[in-house]
Design a protein around this motif. Structure first.
Motif, PDB file in Angstrom:
ATOM      1  N   THR A 120       0.830  -1.202   0.000  1.00 52.39           N
ATOM      2  CA  THR A 120       0.000   0.000   0.000  1.00 52.39           C
ATOM      3  C   THR A 120       0.867   1.256   0.000  1.00 52.39           C
ATOM      4  O   THR A 120       0.579   2.223  -0.712  1.00 52.39           O
TER       5      THR A 120
ATOM      6  N   GLN B 156      -6.986   0.261  -1.096  1.00 48.52           N
ATOM      7  CA  GLN B 156      -7.229  -1.010  -0.407  1.00 48.52           C
ATOM      8  C   GLN B 156      -8.639  -1.071   0.182  1.00 48.52           C
ATOM      9  O   GLN B 156      -9.260  -2.127   0.205  1.00 48.52           O
TER      10      GLN B 156
ATOM     11  N   ASP C 150      -5.203  -1.605  -5.381  1.00 48.93           N
ATOM     12  CA  ASP C 150      -4.561  -2.125  -4.178  1.00 48.93           C
ATOM     13  C   ASP C 150      -5.441  -3.222  -3.578  1.00 48.93           C
ATOM     14  O   ASP C 150      -6.497  -2.936  -3.024  1.00 48.93           O
ATOM     15  N   GLU C 151      -4.997  -4.444  -3.724  1.00 52.69           N
ATOM     16  CA  GLU C 151      -5.748  -5.619  -3.282  1.00 52.69           C
ATOM     17  C   GLU C 151      -7.212  -5.562  -3.737  1.00 52.69           C
ATOM     18  O   GLU C 151      -8.128  -5.598  -2.929  1.00 52.69           O
TER      19      GLU C 151
HETATM   20 MG    MG Z   1      -2.052  -2.842   1.986  1.00 45.30          MG
END
Ligand code: MG
Ligand code: ADP
Lengths: 341, 257
Positions: free
Chosen positions: A57, A97, A173-174
């Motif tokens: 991140t 995220q 992000d993810e």
């Molecule tokens: Mg992260």
């Protein structure tokens, strides 16, 4: 130095390079990034793979101009993330995220707002919102406030928001964390589609399988440093051990007979498990070895119950490089795994 | 250049539209606030109106100007809460990743709050009129008075913006807001004449910007002379904005640290 120069002559996607040199970031005593060096070609899906807390991140935030690195430089699409932040912001889309949607606005209003902040103009922003609501299956809830959305709906709206400007470089992000299997597959399609349109996708993931299935290029990050990178295949070749051929004898009393017969075609290191009647050995040539094994054993009258090649997985790679296993795979992920080969 | 200016204005417009929608969709922010202010106004008028001596002036004539000021002072605490909510919920990362003008996130909020104060003040004046209040100085002083209150609200909103972006969490912002707002409202000429206070409190009340603000509005609405309170409040407005606006923008930039 020309940043638009392309290392791969086949790659004709313009100027969406990402270059990271010596980027470090410390929060108090925590060293989140410890000197990251990275190059990402345009028009590919790039996966940054690493366990929780490895700095994924933080790196995404540096590249999306949200965070200034302590040292080092990063260029996105040729623009410096510090000195030319607004140019960078023009060519990127970000889905962080955690979904960042305005709960008091409807799905449609959220997307229109983002479009206008990308300066698409009122009409274009409205049309683009409709397009995205449609392709993300959000049309039914388009006029409901995001407050009433489930986690999965929010995540989808957030991803749609990242795509509003059809950005040349998309940071995710993810993106699939917390998605149900169907939405995950949908998202994978969308990601692949982006790359087909010459847009780069920079995604982070904790899931080896996801990186394996999706990414043209993978970098493994651990403790704030890139410790290995390459294509999925390159990583398996370099650090995941080799492909093994594995067999189980129909009659395990024939173990010795089988070992003797195989000695001619197998290297020194044969693994055997006499109780199970199993034998395995490295087979760098891949499938070619299968027929040789069958012939050799046939010649001495040994019958096989099972014969297979075991490819190395990214799990092996990760374990081999970092010395520890990656994150536990959550429920939704296991169900995905059993569903797909 | 021209394109930049028009884009900045458009960005601020888009951001303020979002904040305005929020005010209309979360009833606790605007509607309840209006109802509360109106109920207080009516209660004060009919409960205390007969009991409090205001030297021949109708009670509502005395307290309504102060109430108008009070409503924007309390209203400015909402600003901090809204800003810190966007920060704690991560929405700020989305906005900061967009190519919009750097100041739009903060100034959009200020524009929305300006509109909110206008609605609030206009409604309270309307209710005040129904209850017998009159601008005795005529239209122009009344008009100027309303805008002076709004300007004061804008200045305080920048304080609220600064607090909101500094504390980064909605509950703290709420508490922090009331901590600085209560002394301002009560230790001033808003509720009682300053002369009735102990001398140390008088010292505070005299420098408190709410005092010249209330005094100015009273003078404008009664049609009496304004004295020095007008320039005092203008200096205060300017001073607050000149200090808090750069501080808030600096905080915004420091989010990248
Ligand atoms: Mg992260
Ligand atoms: N704002 C912050 N303040 C303090 N520590 C942080 C902050 N952001 C991240 N960290 C720390 O930096 C490390 C890397 O975090 P992060 O980049 O979020 O990892 P990942 O995304 O791979 O899980 C972690 O140890 C995390 O606790």
């Amino acid at each position: 130095m020309s940043v638009t120069a392309q290392s791969d002559p086949e790659n004709t996607c313009p100027n969406a390079f990402i270059e990271v040199a010596g980027v470090a970031k410390t929060f108090g005593k925590v060293r989140a990034l410890a000197g990251v060096n990275l190059e990402v070609e345009p028009g590919i899906v790039f996966a940054l793979l690493g366990p929780n807390g490895s700095g994924k991140t933080t790196l995404v935030k540096v590249l999306t101009t949200l965070l200034r690195p302590d040292t080092g430089t990063a260029r996105v699409g040729g623009f410096d993330v510090i000195g030319q932040a607004s140019e960078v912001r023009n060519i990127i889309g970000l889905a962080g995220q955690y979904p960042a949607v305005d709960e008091n606005l409807t799905g449609r209003e959220n997307l229109e707002m983002i479009g206008r902040l990308y300066h698409l103009g009122r009409g274009r922003a409205r049309d683009r919102a409709v397009e995205l609501l449609d392709s993300f299956d959000l049309s039914d809830v388009a006029n409901r406030r995001a407050k009433t959305y489930s986690g999965g709906l929010r995540r989808r709206l957030d991803l749609a928001a990242a795509l509003v400007a059809n950005p040349p470089i998309l940071f995710l992000d993810e993106p699939t964390t917390g998605l149900d299997p169907r939405s995950r597959l949908n998202l994978w399609e969308i990601i692949k589609d982006q790359a087909k349109q010459c847009n780069s996708v920079f995604l982070t993931t904790q899931y080896l399988e996801e990186a394996d299935r999706l990414a043209d290029h993978i970098a493994i990050i651990d403790n704030g440093a890139i410790i290995q990178q390459g294509t999925s295949q390159e990583l398996k070749d370099c650090c995941g051990g080799e492909t093994h051929v594995k067999m189980r004898l129909a009659d395990r009393t024939q173990m010795q007979k089988a070992l003797d017969a195989l000695r001619e075609i197998a290297p020194e290191n044969m693994y055997q498990n006499p109780e199970m009647g199993e034998i395995s050995f490295p087979a760098p040539d891949g499938t070619a070895v299968l027929s040789t094994v069958v012939r050799s054993l046939d010649a001495v009258g040994v019958e096989l119950a099972e014969l297979s090649l075991k490819e190395p997985t990214l799990d092996d790679v990760f374990l081999a490089i970092t010395g520890h296993v990656a994150e536990e795979v959550p429920e939704t992920d296991t169900s995905m795994k059993s569903g797909s080969g | 250049m021209l394109k930049n200016v028009s884009q900045t204005i458009s960005d601020i417009g888009v951001m303020s539209q979002r904040d305005i929608r929020r005010y209309f969709r979360l009833p606790q922010l605007l509607i309840t606030n209006i109802i509360l202010n109106v109920v207080l106004l009516l209660l004060f008028n009919y409960v205390f109106g007969g009991a409090i001596q205001t030297g021949g002036v109708a009670y509502i004539q005395y307290f309504l100007p102060g109430f108008l000021v009070q409503s924007v002072v309390f209203g400015s605490t909402q600003t901090s809460v809204g800003i810190s909510e966007d920060l704690s919920k991560g929405l700020i990362d989305r906005f900061r990743s967009l190519p919009m003008a750097r100041s739009a996130f903060l100034s959009g909020r200020v524009v929305a709050d300006t509109l909110r104060y206008l609605i609030l003040v206009a409604l309270m004046i309307a209710v005040g009129y129904a209850a017998g209040f009159r601008f005795q100085g005529g239209f122009f002083p009344a008009f100027a008075g309303v805008w002076l209150i709004i300007l004061f609200g804008i200045a305080l909103t920048w304080v609220g913006v600064f607090i909101g972006i500094s504390v980064k969490d909605a509950e703290t912002a709420q508490v922090a807001g009331f901590v600085w707002v209560f002394p301002l409202v009560f230790a001033s000429s808003l509720y009682v004449p300053i002369e009735t206070m102990p001398s140390w409190l008088q010292a505070f009340a005299n420098i408190n910007p709410v005092t010249p603000m209330v005094d100015t509005i009273r003078a404008l609405s009664w049609g009496t002379s304004i004295s020095s309170s007008l320039w005092k409040i203008l200096v205060w407005d300017l001073g607050i904005i000149l200090v808090c606006l750069p501080l808030a923008l600096r905080r915004y930039r420091l989010l990248a640290q």
